[in-house]
Design a protein around this motif. Structure first.
Motif, mmCIF file in Angstrom:
data_model
loop_
_atom_site.group_PDB
_atom_site.id
_atom_site.type_symbol
_atom_site.label_atom_id
_atom_site.label_comp_id
_atom_site.label_asym_id
_atom_site.label_seq_id
_atom_site.Cartn_x
_atom_site.Cartn_y
_atom_site.Cartn_z
ATOM 1 N N GLU A 169 0.809 -1.220 0.000
ATOM 2 C CA GLU A 169 0.000 0.000 0.000
ATOM 3 C C GLU A 169 0.842 1.270 0.000
ATOM 4 O OE1 GLU A 169 -3.286 0.206 -0.390
ATOM 5 O OE2 GLU A 169 -3.225 -1.951 -0.689
ATOM 6 N N SER A 189 -0.747 -5.482 4.178
ATOM 7 C CA SER A 189 -1.991 -6.065 3.662
ATOM 8 C C SER A 189 -1.620 -7.408 3.052
ATOM 9 C CB SER A 189 -2.568 -5.141 2.579
ATOM 10 O OG SER A 189 -3.424 -5.853 1.705
ATOM 11 N N GLN A 191 -3.097 -8.663 0.586
ATOM 12 C CA GLN A 191 -3.718 -8.668 -0.745
ATOM 13 C C GLN A 191 -2.913 -9.339 -1.858
ATOM 14 O OE1 GLN A 191 -4.803 -4.817 -2.386
ATOM 15 N NE2 GLN A 191 -4.380 -5.668 -4.392
ATOM 16 N N ARG A 212 1.202 -0.622 9.767
ATOM 17 C CA ARG A 212 1.498 0.590 9.002
ATOM 18 C C ARG A 212 2.201 1.586 9.904
ATOM 19 N NH1 ARG A 212 -3.329 0.845 4.687
ATOM 20 N NH2 ARG A 212 -3.386 -1.433 4.434
ATOM 21 N N GLU A 214 2.170 4.520 10.333
ATOM 22 C CA GLU A 214 1.435 5.760 10.090
ATOM 23 C C GLU A 214 1.815 6.780 11.146
ATOM 24 O OE1 GLU A 214 -1.237 6.009 7.748
ATOM 25 O OE2 GLU A 214 -2.339 4.102 7.816
ATOM 26 N N LEU A 222 -4.229 3.052 13.758
ATOM 27 C CA LEU A 222 -3.366 2.244 14.603
ATOM 28 C C LEU A 222 -2.139 1.892 13.759
ATOM 29 C CD1 LEU A 222 -6.114 -0.156 15.991
ATOM 30 C CD2 LEU A 222 -4.914 1.596 17.292
ATOM 31 N N PHE A 225 -3.014 -3.336 13.126
ATOM 32 C CA PHE A 225 -4.456 -3.568 13.140
ATOM 33 C C PHE A 225 -4.759 -4.872 12.419
ATOM 34 C CE2 PHE A 225 -5.332 -2.292 8.714
ATOM 35 C CZ PHE A 225 -4.194 -1.559 8.418
ATOM 36 N N GLU A 229 -9.640 -9.805 4.538
ATOM 37 C CA GLU A 229 -9.549 -9.470 3.112
ATOM 38 C C GLU A 229 -10.069 -10.620 2.241
ATOM 39 O OE1 GLU A 229 -5.823 -7.032 2.094
ATOM 40 O OE2 GLU A 229 -5.141 -8.203 3.808
ATOM 41 N N TYR A 340 -2.014 -1.117 -8.111
ATOM 42 C CA TYR A 340 -2.551 -2.366 -8.678
ATOM 43 C C TYR A 340 -4.001 -2.252 -9.169
ATOM 44 C CZ TYR A 340 -4.137 -2.232 -3.846
ATOM 45 O OH TYR A 340 -4.675 -1.819 -2.654
ATOM 46 N N GLU A 364 -14.117 5.682 6.383
ATOM 47 C CA GLU A 364 -13.724 4.456 5.671
ATOM 48 C C GLU A 364 -13.537 3.243 6.587
ATOM 49 O OE1 GLU A 364 -10.025 4.745 3.444
ATOM 50 O OE2 GLU A 364 -9.908 2.560 3.329
ATOM 51 N N ILE A 365 -14.273 2.190 6.287
ATOM 52 C CA ILE A 365 -14.027 0.924 6.992
ATOM 53 C C ILE A 365 -13.536 -0.155 6.027
ATOM 54 C CG2 ILE A 365 -15.548 1.268 8.980
ATOM 55 C CD1 ILE A 365 -17.660 -0.428 7.533
ATOM 56 N N ILE A 366 -13.834 0.053 4.711
ATOM 57 C CA ILE A 366 -13.406 -0.916 3.698
ATOM 58 C C ILE A 366 -12.749 -0.165 2.550
ATOM 59 C CG2 ILE A 366 -14.364 -2.252 1.746
ATOM 60 C CD1 ILE A 366 -16.122 -3.752 3.610
ATOM 61 N N GLY A 367 -11.654 -0.734 2.045
ATOM 62 C CA GLY A 367 -11.071 -0.243 0.798
ATOM 63 C C GLY A 367 -10.843 -1.435 -0.114
ATOM 64 N N ARG A 371 -8.492 -5.628 -9.721
ATOM 65 C CA ARG A 371 -7.036 -5.577 -9.878
ATOM 66 C C ARG A 371 -6.665 -5.560 -11.355
ATOM 67 N NH1 ARG A 371 -7.649 -4.711 -4.526
ATOM 68 N NH2 ARG A 371 -7.992 -6.614 -3.326
ATOM 69 N N GLY A 412 -10.858 -3.165 7.917
ATOM 70 C CA GLY A 412 -10.140 -3.059 9.179
ATOM 71 C C GLY A 412 -11.089 -3.378 10.320
HETATM 72 O O1 4AD Z 1 -7.730 0.916 2.180
HETATM 73 P P1 4AD Z 1 -6.607 0.028 2.586
HETATM 74 O O2 4AD Z 1 -5.256 0.628 2.687
HETATM 75 O O3 4AD Z 1 -6.631 -1.163 1.540
HETATM 76 C C1 4AD Z 1 -5.757 -2.196 1.482
HETATM 77 O O4 4AD Z 1 -4.885 -2.440 2.293
HETATM 78 C C2 4AD Z 1 -6.073 -3.173 0.386
HETATM 79 N N1 4AD Z 1 -4.822 -3.868 0.044
HETATM 80 C C3 4AD Z 1 -7.137 -4.127 0.863
HETATM 81 C C4 4AD Z 1 -7.559 -5.078 -0.221
HETATM 82 O O5 4AD Z 1 -8.032 -4.635 -1.234
HETATM 83 N N2 4AD Z 1 -7.436 -6.365 0.021
HETATM 84 O O6 4AD Z 1 -6.947 -0.652 3.986
HETATM 85 C C5 4AD Z 1 -8.114 -1.423 4.130
HETATM 86 C C6 4AD Z 1 -8.808 -1.090 5.429
HETATM 87 C C7 4AD Z 1 -9.258 0.347 5.548
HETATM 88 O O7 4AD Z 1 -10.478 0.571 4.896
HETATM 89 C C8 4AD Z 1 -9.374 0.499 7.052
HETATM 90 O O8 4AD Z 1 -10.584 -0.079 7.523
HETATM 91 C C9 4AD Z 1 -8.245 -0.349 7.553
HETATM 92 O O9 4AD Z 1 -7.929 -1.270 6.528
HETATM 93 N N3 4AD Z 1 -7.062 0.463 7.864
HETATM 94 C C10 4AD Z 1 -6.695 0.819 9.111
HETATM 95 N N4 4AD Z 1 -7.260 0.576 10.300
HETATM 96 C C11 4AD Z 1 -6.653 1.069 11.406
HETATM 97 N N5 4AD Z 1 -5.508 1.774 11.363
HETATM 98 C C12 4AD Z 1 -4.896 2.042 10.183
HETATM 99 N N6 4AD Z 1 -3.753 2.703 10.167
HETATM 100 C C13 4AD Z 1 -5.502 1.556 8.982
HETATM 101 N N7 4AD Z 1 -5.179 1.618 7.668
HETATM 102 C C14 4AD Z 1 -6.134 0.951 7.017
#
Ligand code: 4AD
Ligand code: MG
Length: 441
Positions: A169, A189, A191, A212, A214, A222, A225, A229, A340, A364-367, A371, A412
């Motif tokens: 990511e 991830s 993924q 992450r 972050e 966090l 976390f 997936e 990707y 955001e809870i889902i991303g 691909r 997440g």
């Molecule tokens: O949107 P993200 O970055 O997507 C991916 O990692 C893709 N590779 C997933 C995939 O397509 N298989 O992260 C996905 C989710 C976010 O929507 C959020 O819910 C959670 O992971 N997330 C976090 N939760 C807590 N702390 C963080 N720093 C987070 N970063 C992402």
């Protein structure tokens, strides 16, 4: 004489009987010749009643001298009581003290208010309080529901590695690890790996910790976390959005039916969750931007939104607060999203991606996304993003041998728990949160 050992959660099955509970003293009130100890055992709390006249003087004194969090084995008769939060009270007959907490060094989390820093510093003890225990039980239910949904819908669990050679990511948030002299990274991830297991098994998922680095100090971030997936071969963005709305609806429904008592303990307004039923609204990125501009013009959000950016937390908060169920924002400009993602064949400047934003301002809870299936395009994107091509040769193989359209998302767990429980901050959604400023306990 010994009595059946039971738990507070299942005490209703023993109404009128004498039972034994193994737990801790949560609180104690005294009123003249009556003692009202509240016991907890990990499954809930129950109030006991100890009238001086009904027990031996030793038992009365033992209970009276109990301190908060002393461990006790309690025997008593179960009595239904409509006013009690659990519906039952216990007429205490006998108390065996396992360890009495001395009053000179009392349990640090008293029943008065404490500051967040103090509570986080004592997280190992804070989790014993009824609200925190209820949140942890709801978290477990959410994880079980997510896994049950996928297991029962033809997805195979495939566990990706935690130690990885490259980014998934974006390279800015990697935790490096020394791997016998080489550099490795904690996974961001699963993924990329489950794309390969999807092409092997069709429909798969991963569930595990992700990391992450972050630097963001927000209520949603966090550094460690847990992410679930799912990934599907022969599936496009529309299939993915259907999966996401059914997945979330199932999880919410499960929590409402199985964790009603815990939702009550934490005081969650469940009417806000009863509306969470598929289908969810779908909103193009461009239309979301138009909503934000309009909101800014009306003074509802502070900063103007610059087209082409990824949404910031205040933007997501505004957007998600406009709907009574999660909203699925799709087709972001490809250049703000991960390398990707498949471009939209209709207008390639957009990516076939979706972010699911939870209501009540949770964001955001889902991303997820479809691909890239083309070998040439994927290779080009890896180069454009200046990613180490050698580390991605195996990933490119997935486009060399039987490439198909495929899609997946990540949810997440902590973000989902925060929303479903209505919490202000993700730090309460996981037993031991890892954040920018905290590694202890
Ligand atoms: O949107 P993200 O970055 O997507 C991916 O990692 C893709 N590779 C997933 C995939 O397509 N298989 O992260 C996905 C989710 C976010 O929507 C959020 O819910 C959670 O992971 N997330 C976090 N939760 C807590 N702390 C963080 N720093 C987070 N970063 C992402
Ligand atoms: Mg995202």
């Amino acid at each position: 004489m010994s009595f059946p050992v039971t738990t507070i959660a299942s005490i209703g099955a023993h109404e009128g009987q004498t039972v034994t509970l193994r737990g801790w003293l949560y609180n104690l009130r005294e009123s003249g010749k009556l003692l009202f100890p509240i016991f907890r055992d990990g499954t809930g709390t129950i109030q006991g009643i100890v009238p001086k006249a009904a027990v031996t003087p030793e038992t009365f004194d033992t209970v009276r001298n109990l301190t908060q969090e002393s461990s006790v084995i309690v025997t008593g008769k179960v009595r239904a009581d409509k006013r009690a939060p659990s519906g039952y009270e216990l007429d205490v007959e006998k108390v065996e003290v396992i360890q009495r907490v001395p009053e000179e060094a009392p349990f640090p989390i008293s029943l008065k208010e404490h500051g967040t820093d103090f509570l986080m510093e004592h997280r190992h003890l804070w989790i014993r309080t009824p609200r925190q225990s209820a949140i942890l039980r709801i978290r477990a239910e959410i994880i079980k529901a997510a896994r049950d949904f996928l297991d029962d819908n033809g997805f195979t669990l495939t566990d990706p590695p935690i130690l990885t050679p490259a980014a998934c990511e974006g390279t800015s948030t990697l935790f490096p690890v020394d791997y016998f002299g080489d550099e490795a990274f904690l996974t961001q991830s699963g993924q990329l790996y489950i794309e390969s297991t999807a092409l092997a098994l069709g429909k798969v998922y991963s569930f595990g910790p992700t990391f992450r680095a972050e630097k963001s100090k927000t209520r949603r971030h966090l550094t460690e976390f847990w992410m679930v997936e799912p990934e599907m071969a022969y599936a496009g963005l529309d299939d993915l959005m259907v999966l996401a709305e059914e997945f979330i609806s199932f999880i919410v429904d499960r929590v409402l039916t199985r964790r009603a008592a815990d939702m009550k303990v934490i005081g969650r307004d469940i009417t806000k969750l009863e509306t969470i039923k598929a289908p969810f609204p779908r909103l193009r990125y461009d239309d979301a931007v138009a909503m934000l501009n309009e909101a800014h013009a009306k003074g509802l959000i502070e900063h103007p939104f610059e087209y082409g950016n990824d949404f910031g937390s205040p933007d997501e908060t505004y957007l998600s607060s406009q709907f009574d169920r999660p909203v699925m924002v799709h087709r972001y400009p490809a250049n703000v999203k991960a390398f990707y993602m498949e471009p939209d064949p209709v207008e390639p400047k957009y990516a076939l991606c979706v972010d699911v934003l939870a209501p009540e301002g949770y964001g955001e809870i889902i991303g997820g996304s479809q691909r890239i299936a083309s070998y040439e395009l994927l290779k080009q994107r890896i180069e454009e993003h200046k990613l180490p091509i050698e580390a991605f040769q195996w990933y490119l193989d997935l486009r060399r041998y039987g490439s198909v359209p495929h899609s997946g998302f990540g949810m997440g767990i902590e973000r989902a728990v925060a929303w479903i429980c209505g919490l202000d901050h993700v730090r309460e959604t996981i037993p031991f949160a890892r954040t920018l400023n905290r590694m202890y306990p």
